[in-house]
Design an enzyme around this catalytic site. Structure first.
Site, PDB file in Angstrom:
ATOM      1  N   ARG A  29       0.876  -0.945  -0.188  1.00 18.81           N
ATOM      2  CA  ARG A  29      -0.145  -0.436   0.120  1.00 18.81           C
ATOM      3  C   ARG A  29       1.229   1.064  -0.510  1.00 18.81           C
ATOM      4  O   ARG A  29       0.487   2.051   0.470  1.00 18.81           O
ATOM      5  CB  ARG A  29      -0.786   0.057   1.255  1.00 18.81           C
ATOM      6  N   ARG A  33      -4.044   7.124   0.090  1.00 20.27           N
ATOM      7  CA  ARG A  33      -4.255   8.049   0.551  1.00 20.27           C
ATOM      8  C   ARG A  33      -3.340   8.887   1.847  1.00 20.27           C
ATOM      9  O   ARG A  33      -3.811  10.123   2.507  1.00 20.27           O
ATOM     10  CB  ARG A  33      -5.825   7.333   1.558  1.00 20.27           C
ATOM     11  N   ARG A  42      -7.324  11.039  -6.911  1.00 20.58           N
ATOM     12  CA  ARG A  42      -8.197  11.209  -6.426  1.00 20.58           C
ATOM     13  C   ARG A  42      -9.260  11.587  -6.511  1.00 20.58           C
ATOM     14  O   ARG A  42     -10.502  10.405  -6.378  1.00 20.58           O
ATOM     15  CB  ARG A  42      -8.064   9.500  -5.165  1.00 20.58           C
ATOM     16  N   ASP A  78      -6.502  -3.020  -7.488  1.00 18.18           N
ATOM     17  CA  ASP A  78      -7.037  -3.579  -6.582  1.00 18.18           C
ATOM     18  C   ASP A  78      -7.405  -5.687  -6.704  1.00 18.18           C
ATOM     19  O   ASP A  78      -7.346  -6.003  -7.164  1.00 18.18           O
ATOM     20  CB  ASP A  78      -8.758  -3.093  -6.229  1.00 18.18           C
ATOM     21  N   TYR A 154     -14.417 -11.992   1.352  1.00 19.38           N
ATOM     22  CA  TYR A 154     -15.325 -10.947   1.212  1.00 19.38           C
ATOM     23  C   TYR A 154     -16.461 -11.271  -0.066  1.00 19.38           C
ATOM     24  O   TYR A 154     -17.572 -11.140   0.074  1.00 19.38           O
ATOM     25  CB  TYR A 154     -14.763 -10.298   0.134  1.00 19.38           C
TER      26      TYR A 154
HETATM   27  O1  CP3 Z   1      -0.141  -2.419  -2.371  1.00 20.52           O
HETATM   28  C1  CP3 Z   1      -0.586  -1.043  -3.113  1.00 20.52           C
HETATM   29  O2  CP3 Z   1       0.107   0.135  -3.162  1.00 20.52           O
HETATM   30  C2  CP3 Z   1      -1.365  -1.205  -4.642  1.00 20.52           C
HETATM   31  C3  CP3 Z   1      -2.535  -1.538  -4.165  1.00 20.52           C
HETATM   32  C4  CP3 Z   1      -3.362  -2.207  -4.162  1.00 20.52           C
HETATM   33  C5  CP3 Z   1      -4.589  -1.755  -3.093  1.00 20.52           C
HETATM   34  N1  CP3 Z   1      -5.138  -2.786  -2.395  1.00 20.52           N
HETATM   35  C6  CP3 Z   1      -4.899  -0.666  -3.242  1.00 20.52           C
HETATM   36  C7  CP3 Z   1      -5.982  -0.278  -2.865  1.00 20.52           C
HETATM   37  C8  CP3 Z   1      -3.532  -3.573  -2.871  1.00 20.52           C
HETATM   38  C9  CP3 Z   1      -2.147  -4.605  -3.756  1.00 20.52           C
HETATM   39  C10 CP3 Z   1      -4.534  -3.832  -2.733  1.00 20.52           C
HETATM   40  C11 CP3 Z   1      -4.488  -5.348  -2.491  1.00 20.52           C
HETATM   41  C12 CP3 Z   1      -6.402  -5.682  -1.564  1.00 20.52           C
HETATM   42  N2  CP3 Z   1      -7.373  -5.143  -1.687  1.00 20.52           N
HETATM   43  C13 CP3 Z   1      -5.968  -6.404  -0.530  1.00 20.52           C
HETATM   44  C14 CP3 Z   1      -5.369  -6.984   0.154  1.00 20.52           C
HETATM   45  C15 CP3 Z   1      -3.569  -6.415   1.429  1.00 20.52           C
HETATM   46  C16 CP3 Z   1      -4.840  -5.731   2.507  1.00 20.52           C
HETATM   47  O3  CP3 Z   1      -4.992  -4.690   2.706  1.00 20.52           O
HETATM   48  O4  CP3 Z   1      -4.686  -6.693   3.739  1.00 20.52           O
HETATM   49  C17 CP3 Z   1      -6.861  -6.662   0.047  1.00 20.52           C
HETATM   50  C18 CP3 Z   1      -7.791  -7.065   1.330  1.00 20.52           C
HETATM   51  C19 CP3 Z   1      -8.080  -5.302  -0.505  1.00 20.52           C
HETATM   52  C20 CP3 Z   1      -9.776  -5.006  -0.291  1.00 20.52           C
HETATM   53  C21 CP3 Z   1      -9.956  -3.253  -0.411  1.00 20.52           C
HETATM   54  N3  CP3 Z   1      -9.887  -2.395  -0.868  1.00 20.52           N
HETATM   55  C22 CP3 Z   1     -10.120  -3.212   1.000  1.00 20.52           C
HETATM   56  C23 CP3 Z   1      -9.973  -3.677   2.469  1.00 20.52           C
HETATM   57  C24 CP3 Z   1      -9.840  -1.621   1.019  1.00 20.52           C
HETATM   58  C25 CP3 Z   1     -10.810  -0.016   1.823  1.00 20.52           C
HETATM   59  C26 CP3 Z   1      -9.781  -0.552   2.578  1.00 20.52           C
HETATM   60  C27 CP3 Z   1      -8.573  -0.037   2.797  1.00 20.52           C
HETATM   61  O5  CP3 Z   1      -7.564  -0.138   3.005  1.00 20.52           O
HETATM   62  O6  CP3 Z   1      -8.315   2.059   2.228  1.00 20.52           O
HETATM   63  C28 CP3 Z   1      -9.438  -1.640  -0.558  1.00 20.52           C
HETATM   64  C29 CP3 Z   1      -9.569   0.166  -0.834  1.00 20.52           C
HETATM   65  C30 CP3 Z   1      -8.506   0.311  -1.365  1.00 20.52           C
HETATM   66  N4  CP3 Z   1      -7.450  -0.952  -2.335  1.00 20.52           N
HETATM   67  C31 CP3 Z   1      -7.716   1.440  -1.973  1.00 20.52           C
HETATM   68  C32 CP3 Z   1      -6.324   1.361  -2.089  1.00 20.52           C
HETATM   69  C33 CP3 Z   1      -5.079   2.159  -2.380  1.00 20.52           C
HETATM   70  C34 CP3 Z   1      -8.092   2.958  -0.949  1.00 20.52           C
HETATM   71  C35 CP3 Z   1      -9.377   3.413  -2.018  1.00 20.52           C
HETATM   72  C36 CP3 Z   1      -9.266   5.236  -1.306  1.00 20.52           C
HETATM   73  O7  CP3 Z   1      -8.514   6.302  -2.432  1.00 20.52           O
HETATM   74  O8  CP3 Z   1     -10.565   5.083  -1.123  1.00 20.52           O
END
Ligand code: CP3
Length: 349
Positions: A29, A33, A42, A78, A154
């Site tokens: 990540r 944000r 974004r 994602d 999920y």
């Molecule tokens: O790592 C990176 O920078 C690459 C991009 C990436 C994202 N999500 C971007 C994202 C990766 C590899 C993920 C993986 C992901 N997504 C996982 C596995 C890793 C982990 O964190 O456990 C899971 C379970 C998800 C599902 C997901 N996507 C959730 C639960 C959420 C919301 C909670 C959160 O942490 O924000 C997302 C949204 C998401 N995915 C965001 C980003 C940058 C935030 C979105 C926003 O800008 O509002």
């Protein structure tokens, strides 16, 4: 000699357990944000639209290179993007919300196994553009996918569980094991094609996110998860890209996960990295594992912890410095920068 390694060589060698001058560093990540430049790009755009917007996704993926000096780029997307490509209606608020949670056989059978290059072509365009940007700087490009069990958590529940219990998927394992198995197999099948297409488009290593694997006991992991992860490990073009396997809170699964055929085991902060190095470090490289919350501590603390983690992981055949889970939105940018700088300052060992 290992003295003049570029970042791509350093990462690939560490993943494969070959000698390096110091551990490579990136952060899960790292695009997100906590970065003001991410929030600016974004603003006003739904998350999935952002994942489909090639220009923006490329820019966001590259932001952490200039903002914090990370040494590898993971493409912005994602784990649910290819699931949408299977025909599942979902949105982000801010995590994935599934319109029609999967509880019936007909829903599993309806999951399309089409060519991801046709269903989510923008993913591969993002990767090709990033690789072209990064190659002259010799920064490695990482691909990724969600692991079948974590995606299923999920898909069956319909959304994330703030209490991290995921009772609905666990109930399905008990009440309709054939349905859960069919779902996991279908997701594994999709994942192999999806990751290989990423490798073809330029990903130089791939990470499988099995965030919630630690919910299962070792016995349950062997029954429900290991066969699918093994199939993925065997199906990937591993000669072209090492395979990193992540779980967030799974100290009890270190041995069994190392049996999956992964090249790198990415461990959470609750796993003792010295102990993991001792238990499995001869067979797999390790990645991790600073608690993301510690990035809010003073710079000296972050430096000291990075030295500690690197020293504790040193007996393993290879080590990639990273966090134990993703950077959180409230993390100070200076903390992330300190983490990267601390890694780069490690003496050749
Ligand atoms: O790592 C990176 O920078 C690459 C991009 C990436 C994202 N999500 C971007 C994202 C990766 C590899 C993920 C993986 C992901 N997504 C996982 C596995 C890793 C982990 O964190 O456990 C899971 C379970 C998800 C599902 C997901 N996507 C959730 C639960 C959420 C919301 C909670 C959160 O942490 O924000 C997302 C949204 C998401 N995915 C965001 C980003 C940058 C935030 C979105 C926003 O800008 O509002």
């Amino acid at each position: 000699m290992s003295a003049s390694l570029d970042p791509t060589q350093r990462l690939l060698r560490a993943c494969r357990g070959e000698p390096v001058d110091r551990p490579p560093v990136w952060l899960m990540r790292q695009a997100g944000r906590y970065l003001p430049e991410y929030r600016a790009l974004r603003a006003g755009i739904p998350f999935l639209a952002m994942c489909r917007d090639v220009e923006r996704a490329v820019e966001v993926s590259l932001q952490p290179v200039s903002a914090v000096g990370t040494e590898a780029v993971i493409f912005f997307s994602d784990i649910f993007v290819p699931v949408a490509g299977m025909g599942v209606a979902l949105e982000f608020a801010p995590g994935p919300v599934i319109a029609d949670p999967i509880r019936r056989t007909a829903q599993v059978e309806a999951l399309a196994l089409a060519d991801p290059r046709e269903t989510v072509p923008y993913v591969f365009e993002i990767l090709r553009r990033l690789r072209a940007e990064l190659e002259p700087r010799r920064l490695p490009l990482l691909g990724f996918a969600g692991a079948p069990f974590t995606l299923a958590c999920y898909l069956v529940r319909g959304k994330g569980d703030p209490e991290r219990r995921y009772e609905e998927p666990r109930a399905l394992m008990r009440d309709d094991p054939a349905l859960m198995r069919a779902l996991l197999e279908r997701l594994a099948e999709m994942t192999i094609g999806y990751l290989n297409a990423q490798i073809e488009a330029g990903a130089q290593a791939v990470q499988l996110f099995d965030t919630w694997a630690g919910l299962l006991s070792e016995t349950e992991y062997r029954e429900w998860i290991l066969p699918g992860v093994r199939r993925i490990a065997e199906g990937l073009r591993r000669d072209q890209a090492p395979f990193i396997l992540f779980a967030s809170d799974a100290p009890h699964l270190v041995e069994v996960m190392a049996e999956s055929g992964c090249d790198v085991l990415s461990i959470g902060a609750s796993t003792d990295i010295a102990e993991a190095a001792r238990r499995v470090g001869g067979r797999v490289s390790l990645q991790g594992n600073l608690d993301p919350a510690e990035l809010a501590r003073p710079r000296e603390h972050v430096f000291a912890r990075v030295r500690e983690i690197a020293a504790a992981a040193a007996p393993a055949r290879g080590h990639v410095l990273n966090l134990g889970h993703g950077v959180t939105p409230e993390t100070p940018v200076e903390g992330v920068r300190a983490f990267v700088e601390a890694a780069k300052s490690l003496a050749p060992g």
